[in-house]
Scaffold this active site. Structure first.
Site, mmCIF file in Angstrom:
data_model
loop_
_atom_site.group_PDB
_atom_site.id
_atom_site.type_symbol
_atom_site.label_atom_id
_atom_site.label_comp_id
_atom_site.label_asym_id
_atom_site.label_seq_id
_atom_site.Cartn_x
_atom_site.Cartn_y
_atom_site.Cartn_z
ATOM 1 C CG ASP A 1 -100.581 22.288 43.427
ATOM 2 O OD1 ASP A 1 -101.265 21.377 43.940
ATOM 3 O OD2 ASP A 1 -101.094 23.234 42.798
ATOM 4 C CB ALA A 2 -99.066 22.000 48.619
#
Length: 136
Positions: free
Chosen positions: A14-15
């Site tokens: 994810d980020a």
């Protein structure tokens, strides 16, 4: 036990650079596929015989985050085997740190109906997991 080794790819994160939880189930599937391949019964061979392996349940306890570029291994053990179903336990580790624990339960299907696990597959699973040696 069977050991599957891998590295986290960027697209799996994810980020924050942490593996998205859904990928743990993909890792378990990859490891399971390699296990069956090592037994001489990859999914492709089962499919040629008209047999599908169906997932009945899956569980994962996420203990510590797994991050981009981290190397990890998944240890698989057979936890249940009967005429129609079989189950595995998974231990996902990185640098000796347990990151996740999981389990899956499966059956085999032929022509859309549950069928007995093929004898050769069952025998190979029993033989493999009754051998005390570590496999990878």
């Amino acid at each position: 036990m069977f050991i599957y080794r891998r590295r986290v790819q960027f697209y799996e994160t994810d980020a924050q650079g942490i593996v998205h939880h859904s990928n743990h189930f993909r890792y378990f599937e990859e490891a399971r596929g390699e296990l069956l391949r090592s037994l001489g019964y990859p999914y492709s061979k089962l499919r040629e015989e008209g047999i599908d392996v169906v997932l009945l349940s899956a569980n994962c306890d996420f203990i510590k985050p797994l991050r981009y570029d981290e190397e990890f291994e998944i240890e698989i053990t057979l936890s249940h085997l009967d005429r129609f179903t079989f189950s595995f336990q998974y231990l996902l580790r990185s640098s000796e740190t347990i990151k996740a624990k999981g389990s899956t339960k499966h059956c085999t299907v032929k022509g859309g109906k549950i069928c007995s696990i093929p004898t050769q597959v069952k025998e190979r699973l029993i033989q493999f997991f009754s051998n005390p040696c570590k496999h990878s």
